[in-house]
Design a protein around this motif. Structure first.
Motif, PDB file in Angstrom:
ATOM      1  N   ARG A 251      -3.431   3.004  18.558  1.00 14.32           N
ATOM      2  CA  ARG A 251      -2.483   3.570  17.600  1.00 14.32           C
ATOM      3  C   ARG A 251      -3.195   4.365  16.508  1.00 14.32           C
ATOM      4  O   ARG A 251      -2.796   5.485  16.174  1.00 14.32           O
ATOM      5  N   HIS A 252      -4.271   3.781  15.974  1.00 17.70           N
ATOM      6  CA  HIS A 252      -4.953   4.497  14.887  1.00 17.70           C
ATOM      7  C   HIS A 252      -5.631   5.773  15.393  1.00 17.70           C
ATOM      8  O   HIS A 252      -5.571   6.819  14.733  1.00 17.70           O
TER       9      HIS A 252
ATOM     10  N   PRO B 140      -5.070   7.238   6.840  1.00 21.54           N
ATOM     11  CA  PRO B 140      -5.490   8.005   8.026  1.00 21.54           C
ATOM     12  C   PRO B 140      -6.001   9.403   7.681  1.00 21.54           C
ATOM     13  O   PRO B 140      -6.633  10.042   8.521  1.00 21.54           O
TER      14      PRO B 140
ATOM     15  N   PHE C  76     -11.713  -1.124   8.898  1.00 20.49           N
ATOM     16  CA  PHE C  76     -10.721  -0.578   9.824  1.00 20.49           C
ATOM     17  C   PHE C  76      -9.335  -0.574   9.182  1.00 20.49           C
ATOM     18  O   PHE C  76      -8.602   0.424   9.253  1.00 20.49           O
TER      19      PHE C  76
ATOM     20  N   ALA D 199      -3.045   8.301  15.861  1.00 23.20           N
ATOM     21  CA  ALA D 199      -2.471   8.756  14.585  1.00 23.20           C
ATOM     22  C   ALA D 199      -3.243   9.946  14.014  1.00 23.20           C
ATOM     23  O   ALA D 199      -2.673  10.799  13.328  1.00 23.20           O
TER      24      ALA D 199
ATOM     25  N   LEU E 282      -9.056   2.158   6.663  1.00 27.56           N
ATOM     26  CA  LEU E 282      -8.852   3.448   7.327  1.00 27.56           C
ATOM     27  C   LEU E 282      -7.419   3.584   7.857  1.00 27.56           C
ATOM     28  O   LEU E 282      -6.787   4.642   7.732  1.00 27.56           O
ATOM     29  N   GLU E 283      -6.908   2.489   8.442  1.00 29.99           N
ATOM     30  CA  GLU E 283      -5.522   2.501   8.946  1.00 29.99           C
ATOM     31  C   GLU E 283      -4.545   2.881   7.828  1.00 29.99           C
ATOM     32  O   GLU E 283      -3.590   3.619   8.047  1.00 29.99           O
TER      33      GLU E 283
ATOM     34  N   VAL F  20     -14.388   5.293  12.758  1.00 33.08           N
ATOM     35  CA  VAL F  20     -13.562   4.170  13.223  1.00 33.08           C
ATOM     36  C   VAL F  20     -14.436   3.107  13.888  1.00 33.08           C
ATOM     37  O   VAL F  20     -14.231   1.899  13.711  1.00 33.08           O
TER      38      VAL F  20
ATOM     39  N   ARG G 258      -3.676  -1.706  18.514  1.00 36.50           N
ATOM     40  CA  ARG G 258      -3.927  -1.187  17.157  1.00 36.50           C
ATOM     41  C   ARG G 258      -5.000  -0.094  17.189  1.00 36.50           C
ATOM     42  O   ARG G 258      -4.888   0.911  16.479  1.00 36.50           O
TER      43      ARG G 258
END
Lengths: 378, 378
Positions: free
Chosen positions: B308-309, B216, B209, B312, B212-213, B198, B305
């Motif tokens: 969040r990632h 996941p 990024f 996740a 990747l988002e 990340v 963000r």
């Protein structure tokens, strides 16, 4: 300056540049340099200095250096280790590094190695691995360190398996060779260091060897001859280092006398009462010339001249001169095989076709080397 | 190849070159690379290989590697250390170096670091100082090591005064990132390594990024996406390392999340039960973004963000998530001041103007940093 020096001719510092591009640095050789260490280190842009020294040198020179650092407005702390080869150990290295971290030596700061070869190797290595490398200034106080170990960036410690088997190439940022410090050395140490001076003549400078032969006291008394002898040695070493920093070729010439010498040191378990490094090198050089003679490479007269000059200054030339003697030829041979210069099991020797005509010999017949060792010890 | 992999799309190895002139080397990323280690190391001209690994990795992968070395006609011996961060110590380093000397690893030979970040750092450092430097091949088996620590030549051990304070820059000669090894990792370790993946998006690659988002699970399951995620990470790191090998400038960007992260790791005394490195980096990156927001540099949406990632995939984003909690803001602040990146007492942070817009911030106001830490722990 010592009393003796004050009666000698005036001494003028010499400067030798080690040409390594972005990592080029100066070696200054002259009187009174320890007292000017502070201003010279401040000029490198350091704020804090981690001084590493040994107990003997601390007694003689630390006050001078600390006064100079303070006068230049530098912060400093000092780590003192016991004098002698056993300080080149993992345990001592870890103590020195911890002391430098405790002193918060940062990447822009400087480690000052104040002492002989042991301190230079240990402190230089500590600087190499502290925060993955901080700058080091070498202030060699022994003749050996001034003409050899402080120049060229070899740093390291010993292993039970051999000398200098653990270390790093880490060029200093400056070398301050204060010749006044030599007047505080025990005569035996001064003599031992002289073996490395002679070495430069034997490698590729027969005129320098002849100059030394004509002035056997040059390195032993204050004066311009001593500065010249040291500067010539440093210049010779600097030229080799600039050609071959990491010893992939030519630099191996500097090991003249060292393959035999290291084996002898290992054999006496680095017991300085019996043999110190320079004495090992003196014996090793004499052996390298005799071995060269026995291989039909070198005129016997040249080997005899080498022995004569070393003996004239009181250096040993035979392994049999070592108090208590040494082990068998087989044991010495085993030590030589653990040498760093061993490549794929083959022995590398520095041999000579004459004075000033040394060369790197790979693939020397192991049987010939062993037979030679047997004759030397017979 | 694992059972899972056999049902996935076919995997094709990627190759990333680290452009460092004479010290350039390849990173290979793909399946089955451990089984081909022998022929690839033989191609480097080595005769003997000193394998350094840890007990966990030895159980899983050593037989594969040793078979491959033997099949390529290489001699080898193996030094096994306990798994975990405490092996990055002077004591363990000295054991490893001694083991390699006992195995008569010579200058032309190779040290093979088989394992995660700890083994890579320890074995790489041992190679750097063995005989003043022998070649090292990194065979990283953790995600963290594959995308970060095996690339770029940073090696080292920890001091009681901080992580990685002792070490060397020693570039590997080859990196073999066998993705099959990732299927044997505990999920927590795989997740922790993902923090470094990340990181490359957050530094300067917003598209990565976003990629990747949208995926996941990419790094967590066998297949070409995982290889692509690792190769993109390695390519990003290689580019930075090629620009700034010794971290005098840009390379510091790779420390995004690490100033806070290292302080947290020091605070829990490197107790892996509470916090492992990648988790510290995840928290540290989230903190770096929140700190950037609080300094008015970064939009709050971008920090959200990032959180969040990370969440996740199950990574922590707050120091309060560490089991048992952490010390006071002052204690954390003290740890940060012992960081290698401290220059003349000033703190360097990696901050962000947004996702993919990180920058090196020198002279951050210490009072602002301390106040931020207090808010984080409140």
């Amino acid at each position: 300056m010592s009393l003796a020096a004050s009666f000698a001719e005036p001494q003028v510092a010499e400067r030798v540049e080690v040409g390594l591009g972005a990592r080029a640095y100066d070696i200054l050789i002259g009187p009174g340099l320890l007292a000017s260490a502070g201003e010279r280190i401040a000029a490198l842009g350091a704020r804090t200095v981690g001084v590493v020294t040994d107990e003997n040198v601390a007694r003689l020179h630390l006050a001078t250096v600390e006064r100079s650092l303070a006068a230049a407005g530098l912060g400093f702390s000092t780590v003192t280790v016991p004098a002698g080869e056993p300080s080149k150990s993992f345990g001592r290295l870890s103590e020195v590094v911890d002391g430098l971290l405790a002193a918060r030596i940062e990447r822009g700061d400087v480690v000052l190695a104040l002492g002989g070869g042991v301190v230079g190797d240990l402190a230089g290595f500590a600087a190499a691995i502290l925060r993955r490398g901080v700058r080091c200034v070498q202030a060699p106080t022994s003749l050996l360190a001034q003409v050899d170990s402080s120049v060229g960036g070899k740093t390291g410690i010993n292993s039970v398996r051999g000398k200098n088997l653990i270390g790093a190439f880490h060029q200093p940022s400056l070398v301050l060779a204060d010749v006044d410090a030599l007047d505080t050395l025990p005569p035996r140490e001064l003599r031992a260091g002289y073996a490395e001076v002679v070495k430069y003549g034997l490698i590729d400078d027969p005129a320098f060897f002849a100059w030394l032969e004509a002035r056997p006291r040059a390195a032993f008394e204050p004066g311009q001859d001593r500065i010249r002898a040291i500067a010539t040695s440093c210049r010779a070493k600097a030229a080799v280092v600039a050609r071959d920093e990491h010893e992939t070729g030519d630099r191996a010439l500097l090991n003249l006398g060292h393959t035999f010498g290291h084996a002898l040191e290992a054999d006496v378990a680095y017991d300085g009462a019996r043999l110190i490094h320079g004495e090992g090198v003196a014996i090793g050089m004499a052996m390298a010339f005799r071995f060269s003679v026995s291989l039909g490479l070198c005129p016997p007269e040249d080997a005899a001249r080498v022995e004569r000059h070393l003996e004239a200054v009181g250096l040993p030339t035979s392994p049999k001169a070592i108090p208590g003697g040494v082990g068998s030829a087989d044991v010495l041979f085993g030590h030589m095989q653990q040498d760093k210069k061993v490549s794929r099991g083959r022995l590398t020797f520095i041999l000579a076709r004459g004075i000033g005509r040394s060369f790197v010999a790979k693939d020397v017949d192991p049987a010939a080397a062993l037979a030679f060792l047997k004759r030397e010890l017979a």
